[in-house]
Design an enzyme around this catalytic site. Sequence first.
Site, PDB file in Angstrom:
ATOM      1  CE  LYS A  22      -1.665   1.564   4.036  1.00 29.41           C
ATOM      2  NZ  LYS A  22      -1.266   2.945   4.336  1.00 29.41           N
ATOM      3  CG  ASN A  23       2.404   2.551   3.494  1.00 34.25           C
ATOM      4  OD1 ASN A  23       1.240   2.910   3.257  1.00 34.25           O
ATOM      5  ND2 ASN A  23       2.818   2.221   4.702  1.00 34.25           N
ATOM      6  CB  CYS A 116      -4.788   9.962  11.724  1.00 33.63           C
ATOM      7  SG  CYS A 116      -3.128   9.302  11.884  1.00 33.63           S
ATOM      8  NE  ARG A 121       0.927  10.215  10.100  1.00 36.27           N
ATOM      9  CZ  ARG A 121       0.328   9.213   9.461  1.00 36.27           C
ATOM     10  NH1 ARG A 121      -0.816   8.779   9.887  1.00 36.27           N
ATOM     11  NH2 ARG A 121       0.874   8.696   8.383  1.00 36.27           N
ATOM     12  CG  ASP A 309       3.545   1.187   9.210  1.00 33.44           C
ATOM     13  OD1 ASP A 309       3.710   1.474   8.022  1.00 33.44           O
ATOM     14  OD2 ASP A 309       3.257   2.031  10.086  1.00 33.44           O
ATOM     15  NE  ARG A 401      -6.803   4.170   5.543  1.00 36.37           N
ATOM     16  CZ  ARG A 401      -5.758   4.508   6.315  1.00 36.37           C
ATOM     17  NH1 ARG A 401      -5.834   4.408   7.619  1.00 36.37           N
ATOM     18  NH2 ARG A 401      -4.656   4.975   5.781  1.00 36.37           N
TER      19      ARG A 401
HETATM   20  C1  EPZ Z   1       4.400   6.689   6.116  1.00 37.53           C
HETATM   21  O1  EPZ Z   1       3.666   7.757   6.679  1.00 37.53           O
HETATM   22  C2  EPZ Z   1       3.451   5.509   6.052  1.00 37.53           C
HETATM   23  N1  EPZ Z   1       2.292   5.860   5.222  1.00 37.53           N
HETATM   24  C3  EPZ Z   1       2.980   5.137   7.461  1.00 37.53           C
HETATM   25  O2  EPZ Z   1       2.192   3.947   7.345  1.00 37.53           O
HETATM   26  C4  EPZ Z   1       4.212   4.822   8.306  1.00 37.53           C
HETATM   27  O3  EPZ Z   1       3.793   4.523   9.632  1.00 37.53           O
HETATM   28  C5  EPZ Z   1       5.150   6.020   8.297  1.00 37.53           C
HETATM   29  O4  EPZ Z   1       5.513   6.349   6.947  1.00 37.53           O
HETATM   30  C6  EPZ Z   1       6.431   5.754   9.071  1.00 37.53           C
HETATM   31  O5  EPZ Z   1       7.090   4.643   8.517  1.00 37.53           O
HETATM   32  C7  EPZ Z   1       2.448   5.897   3.876  1.00 37.53           C
HETATM   33  O6  EPZ Z   1       3.521   5.662   3.349  1.00 37.53           O
HETATM   34  C8  EPZ Z   1       1.224   6.231   3.085  1.00 37.53           C
HETATM   35  P1  EPZ Z   1       6.568  10.070   8.040  1.00 37.53           P
HETATM   36  P2  EPZ Z   1       4.286   9.252   6.622  1.00 37.53           P
HETATM   37  O7  EPZ Z   1       6.419  11.353   7.304  1.00 37.53           O
HETATM   38  O8  EPZ Z   1       5.106   9.413   5.412  1.00 37.53           O
HETATM   39  C9  EPZ Z   1       7.290  13.071  11.612  1.00 37.53           C
HETATM   40  C10 EPZ Z   1       0.407   2.506   7.755  1.00 37.53           C
HETATM   41  O9  EPZ Z   1       0.018   1.977   8.801  1.00 37.53           O
HETATM   42  N2  EPZ Z   1       7.196  14.089  10.548  1.00 37.53           N
HETATM   43  O10 EPZ Z   1       7.720   9.180   7.715  1.00 37.53           O
HETATM   44  O11 EPZ Z   1       3.182  10.199   6.885  1.00 37.53           O
HETATM   45  C11 EPZ Z   1       5.959  12.398  11.872  1.00 37.53           C
HETATM   46  O12 EPZ Z   1       5.224  13.118  12.844  1.00 37.53           O
HETATM   47  C12 EPZ Z   1       0.822   3.970   7.764  1.00 37.53           C
HETATM   48  O13 EPZ Z   1       0.541   1.923   6.644  1.00 37.53           O
HETATM   49  C13 EPZ Z   1       7.504  15.414  10.856  1.00 37.53           C
HETATM   50  O14 EPZ Z   1       7.847  15.751  11.988  1.00 37.53           O
HETATM   51  O15 EPZ Z   1       5.241   9.217   7.889  1.00 37.53           O
HETATM   52  C14 EPZ Z   1       6.372  11.037  12.388  1.00 37.53           C
HETATM   53  O16 EPZ Z   1       6.669  11.127  13.761  1.00 37.53           O
HETATM   54  C15 EPZ Z   1       0.597   4.632   9.103  1.00 37.53           C
HETATM   55  N3  EPZ Z   1       7.403  16.351   9.875  1.00 37.53           N
HETATM   56  C16 EPZ Z   1       7.667  10.741  11.636  1.00 37.53           C
HETATM   57  O17 EPZ Z   1       8.145  12.005  11.172  1.00 37.53           O
HETATM   58  C17 EPZ Z   1       7.031  16.020   8.594  1.00 37.53           C
HETATM   59  O18 EPZ Z   1       6.982  16.919   7.723  1.00 37.53           O
HETATM   60  C18 EPZ Z   1       7.516   9.816  10.466  1.00 37.53           C
HETATM   61  O19 EPZ Z   1       6.564  10.390   9.602  1.00 37.53           O
HETATM   62  C19 EPZ Z   1       6.734  14.676   8.306  1.00 37.53           C
HETATM   63  C20 EPZ Z   1       6.821  13.728   9.294  1.00 37.53           C
END
Ligand code: EPZ
Length: 432
Positions: A22-23, A116, A121, A309, A401
Amino acid sequence: MEVFRIQGGRALNGEVRVNGAKNAALPLLAATLLTRETCVLRNVPDLSDVRFMIEILRHHGARVETPAPGVVSVTAESVHPHTPYELVKKMRASICLLGPLVGRLKMADIAQPGGCVIGTRPIDLHLKGLSRLGCTMTQHAGYITVDATNARGGRVFLGGPSGSTVTGTSNLVMAAVLTPGVTVIDCAACEPEVVDVCVMLSRMGAKIEGLGGPTLRITGVESLRGVTHEVVSDRIEAGTYAIAAAMSGGEIVVRGAKADHLGAFLDKFEEAGADFDILDADTLRVRGSAGRLKPVDITTLPHPSFPTDLQAQFTAMLTLAGGASTITERIYPNRFMHVPELNRMGANIAVEGPCAVIRGATALSGAPVMASDLRASAALILAGLVARGETWVQRIYHLDRGYERFDERLAALGASVERLRQSAMPADLRGE
Ligand code: EPZ
């Protein structure tokens, strides 16, 4: 609304093939907007998030066809830059359209995604990256408007308090591939799904160096061509089925489980005493290990460390381990919505800030439980597979999802899992 009714105690036996990730599928679909030529994606999972991303691509003007199961063809001859709130609020991952819109149109007008249940996020790192390319951003009424008319390659450090950002890295790469000059991303995410996006972009004619590493160097090109690309298999789904087998007895073969993508998971899986073999680069065999599971300490971190995840699913398994395990969530400190529900099934888990202590082994008993997010849903179902008696998992839409036909595939392995209407639940058990 639908629910799962699960009768616990059945061993799982047989073979299951994991789907495309999915990701990876979501940013790959977004990346098809970067060219006016036709892109064909294969091994696309049939998930509600994917169907929704297809709806968003059509909204942006792309022609999208699904000629066969798992195959999605996208032709984005002309694209408009506006992504409305009513679409973004339904799936925050639609933020991965930001990069392709900036790359293709030199502008974007996208609703800011909300948070969420697992976290706030934020997207500050996404915007920091675009500003380093010389984009100007304005925020108004919950929208972000990006002007990339004068964008040029630049250098950006994408590390935040929890390491890098997965969709932020994909977004910045997708913006940079059509931005004149050289862009260097330090502290890029190394998740296999990000690598898959870079591989497809490279096959479309993008110039990207350092794939899979923490420093990416992108040299902008004039245009990109169409491509046919197979979505990388889903390591999180693979880990979920492996945990299901370890918890519930029997023996299953998980096809598409890439050991190279599951290093940290398999390390902890082995330390916890799970009985498994790596049959080849894409295949795991897992045997029931409930009686021999041992406590472990896990900290979730960016790839290649332990993936957040798989945290909820692993937590469910550790309720069966004799002793105290600890889970420290360094990515989403609130990602413990599954814990109160597992405790209702007889688990003994205490949460203090970003840490959970799981005291096992506890004999789980069936109960009506409420899913709160995608991976929590999977954790509750895994617990239901081993709990004594009947478990009702409500709000199954969370699960759909990210897991394709999870009920049917578990049932094919011998589990007793039925997908029913909420109204089928005994009135006194309905949680709402
Ligand atoms: C991706 O989300 C995945 N979703 C998530 O999977 C996964 O948990 C996550 O990466 C971490 O591996 C998709 O790929 C669609 P991040 P993403 O930006 O990209 C912080 C699932 O269950 N952050 O890597 O949104 C954030 O708060 C889902 O399949 C900032 O501070 O995650 C978090 O603590 C849930 N500023 C960490 O970084 C930003 O601009 C990781 O977030 C962006 C993120």
